[in-house]
Scaffold this motif. Structure first.
Motif, short mmCIF file in Angstrom:
data_model
loop_
_atom_site.label_atom_id
_atom_site.label_comp_id
_atom_site.label_asym_id
_atom_site.label_seq_id
_atom_site.Cartn_x
_atom_site.Cartn_y
_atom_site.Cartn_z
N VAL A 77 0.86 -1.19 0.00
CA VAL A 77 0.00 0.00 0.00
C VAL A 77 0.89 1.24 0.00
CG1 VAL A 77 -1.97 -1.12 1.08
CG2 VAL A 77 -0.18 -0.14 2.52
N ASP A 78 0.39 2.30 -0.60
CA ASP A 78 1.25 3.45 -0.86
C ASP A 78 1.15 4.56 0.18
OD1 ASP A 78 2.14 2.29 -3.25
OD2 ASP A 78 0.43 3.12 -4.36
N ASP A 79 0.17 4.49 1.07
CA ASP A 79 -0.08 5.65 1.94
C ASP A 79 0.30 5.40 3.40
OD1 ASP A 79 -2.07 3.80 2.28
OD2 ASP A 79 -3.72 5.23 2.34
N LEU A 80 1.21 4.47 3.65
CA LEU A 80 1.66 4.21 5.02
C LEU A 80 2.98 4.94 5.28
CD1 LEU A 80 1.04 0.42 5.76
CD2 LEU A 80 -0.44 2.39 6.20
N VAL A 81 3.08 5.52 6.47
CA VAL A 81 4.30 6.18 6.91
C VAL A 81 4.89 5.38 8.06
CG1 VAL A 81 5.31 8.27 7.88
CG2 VAL A 81 3.45 8.43 6.21
N ASP A 82 6.15 5.00 7.93
CA ASP A 82 6.87 4.29 8.99
C ASP A 82 7.29 5.31 10.04
OD1 ASP A 82 8.56 2.82 10.58
OD2 ASP A 82 9.77 2.01 8.95
N MET A 83 6.59 5.34 11.19
CA MET A 83 6.80 6.38 12.19
C MET A 83 7.86 6.04 13.23
SD MET A 83 3.00 7.78 13.05
CE MET A 83 3.69 9.14 14.00
N LEU A 84 7.98 4.74 13.57
CA LEU A 84 8.86 4.40 14.69
C LEU A 84 9.19 2.92 14.65
CD1 LEU A 84 10.17 5.46 17.36
CD2 LEU A 84 8.05 4.76 18.52
N ASP A 85 10.49 2.60 14.80
CA ASP A 85 10.94 1.22 14.96
C ASP A 85 10.71 0.84 16.41
OD1 ASP A 85 12.24 -1.22 15.13
OD2 ASP A 85 14.01 -0.57 14.03
N LEU A 86 9.87 -0.17 16.66
CA LEU A 86 9.52 -0.57 18.02
C LEU A 86 10.51 -1.59 18.60
CD1 LEU A 86 5.64 -0.69 17.68
CD2 LEU A 86 7.12 1.18 18.42
#
Length: 282
Positions: A77-86
């Motif tokens: 999917v094209d509209d995901l933002v990777d915000m934080l590595d958990l």
């Protein structure tokens, strides 16, 4: 705001533990439920398969999601933002082939067959290498396919490589390094509540491996103590009423605590107290 969380498997418990430590406790139980409320009336949890979470977030069923980078790449999917590595669920997607075969490089598979549970990631990988393969999607026991003439090689998840070795497979190339991430849809990334959740989770991760030191120090030896524990921007120093001692507080790496305490005692520190840190907002 709704957070999509893996409903079972190896990612469920670590995800729930992280949310709990971040202050987003579940208040109505989560067993066998699709949704759960948290102590924050504006935040609910949605429980779903890890592989489905990217689509749930993209389609608006959830605003943010916790799942593996591998699952996000596979969902395409094209509209995901990777915000934080958990920082849990670490694994690798690798290309592997029979160890006694003649496949030693990606190019050796040109025109060959590859079995995988990650067809989209696999096709993208080989397209990037300009190698044409026939990708076969399987739903399990991927490592067996080269031995029953279903595939010439596989793309599969590995953590230690033990399963590959047990099945007489050798790694040919790394496909993707993965860990569990916090993802958000592009249109909600800057939302105040989304940023609050990101900060809460990040504060737990920042506190891992850190300890809080408190001690009393003779005022005339404060400079020596500062050299021992510079801390995060320097230790905090407070006067003690009616005393020639000062109170010193600092955050230090857990791995340095033993040596640091010995050095502090040698420089006159007294009543040294070490505590764990639950969250650290930087």
């Amino acid at each position: 705001m709704r957070i999509a969380v893996p409903n079972k498997g190896r990612l469920h418990e670590p995800a729930m533990d992280l949310l709990d430590r971040a202050g987003l406790h579940v208040v109505d139980g989560a067993d066998r439920k699709l949704y759960a409320n948290t102590v924050d009336p504006e935040v609910t949890l949605l429980f779903a398969r890890a592989a489905d979470i990217p689509e749930y977030v993209s389609d608006g069923a959830a605003d943010v999601g916790i799942t593996g980078l591998d699952q996000a790449h596979e969902a395409a999917v094209d509209d995901l933002v990777d915000m934080l590595d958990l920082e849990f669920g670490t694994c690798r997607l690798v290309l592997a082939a029979p160890e006694d075969g003649d496949i030693d490089a990606v190019a050796d598979l040109d025109g060959g067959r590859v079995a995988t549970e990650f067809p989209n990631v696999t096709r993208e990988f080989f397209a990037d290498h300009e190698v044409e393969v026939d990708v076969t999607e399987v739903s399990g026991a991927t490592e067996l396919t080269p031995h029953v003439d279903i595939a010439d090689a596989i793309v599969d998840i590995t953590s230690t490589g033990t399963t590959l070795r047990m099945n007489r497979l050798a790694e040919v190339a790394d496909v993707l390094d993965s860990s569990v991430r916090l993802f958000a849809r592009e249109d909600v990334v800057d939302d105040e509540k989304v940023q609050q959740v990101r900060m809460a989770l990040e504060s737990v991760l920042s506190a891992d491996g850190k300890r809080y030191l408190m001690m009393n120090v003779p005022e005339d030896r404060l400079d020596e103590v500062r050299d021992v524990i510079p801390g995060m921007g320097g230790p905090t120093v407070m006067d003690i009423a009616g005393s020639e001692m000062v109170a010193v507080h600092a955050v230090v790496d857990e791995r340095n605590v033993f040596e640091t305490i010995n050095d502090l005692k040698a420089h006159g520190a007294e009543d040294v107290l070490v505590t764990e840190i639950e969250r650290l907002v930087e």
